[in-house]
Scaffold this active site. Sequence first.
Site, mmCIF file in Angstrom:
data_model
loop_
_atom_site.group_PDB
_atom_site.id
_atom_site.type_symbol
_atom_site.label_atom_id
_atom_site.label_comp_id
_atom_site.label_asym_id
_atom_site.label_seq_id
_atom_site.Cartn_x
_atom_site.Cartn_y
_atom_site.Cartn_z
ATOM 1 C CG ASN A 30 21.365 6.831 -8.738
ATOM 2 O OD1 ASN A 30 21.436 6.558 -9.921
ATOM 3 N ND2 ASN A 30 20.217 7.004 -8.104
ATOM 4 C CD GLU A 59 17.928 -0.037 -3.931
ATOM 5 O OE1 GLU A 59 18.926 0.150 -4.660
ATOM 6 O OE2 GLU A 59 16.992 -0.784 -4.266
ATOM 7 C CG HIS A 102 22.596 -2.631 -5.036
ATOM 8 N ND1 HIS A 102 23.120 -3.717 -5.703
ATOM 9 C CD2 HIS A 102 21.236 -2.730 -5.153
ATOM 10 C CE1 HIS A 102 22.126 -4.447 -6.199
ATOM 11 N NE2 HIS A 102 20.976 -3.874 -5.876
#
Length: 238
Positions: free
Chosen positions: A54, A85, A88
Amino acid sequence: MARQSLANYVKTEDWFTFTKQSFEFFQPYFEIDYPFKKYDQILVPDFNAGAMENVGAVTFNDSYISRGKKTQAQRMRLANVIAHELAHQWFGNLVTMNWWDDLWLNESFATYTANLALAENSEFTTAWENYYLGAKQWAYHTDQRPTTHAIQLPVNNTDEAFANFDGITYGKGGSVLKQLPYYLGKEEFRKGVNNYLKALSYDNSTLNDFINHLGKAADKDLNSWQQHWLYQAGLTTI
């Protein structure tokens, strides 16, 4: 952040070290400072995946907390998922793939660059050997099954997309991307990635956008490479 019952077991020194090392690698590699205002890492009970990127707040399965001392392999796995992560945040969040057919590129790029970050800016200098023994073997095994598929294929809906979270999406895709810095040149590949991220910041993109920026940076036509490696299933043979 973690639930209080497990908070005492969180090895904060590892978490902060691996996160800082990832920031130190990615910001100069992408030539873009971290694009969001904060960065949280949240350990979630019963989370249904390993981790999820997120914007500004990565959620992790709290199985990454060990009540005892972590093995070196467990520490490398934690460092890898932290780097994956964080990658990303640029490739996936700053620039987001337009549709699920490019899901493999989103995941494979983070897989490739996470291992690159570990190999070049962490204590885990054998990251690529570990990748070969893990993700690449997973790719080989998946690619020999009757259920194998091309790396790039049409995806009609989210059910089809989630069915493709497999050794092709992560292992084979990551391995194929690892070819490109050798084929194009390491600096040309990096420059193509930078140009792609800068041109499409806060926008949606496609595989062709990515490939075109790489080809332009290296002054090479990647159409033939793309057709051979991304649109055909199965192991290559001589």
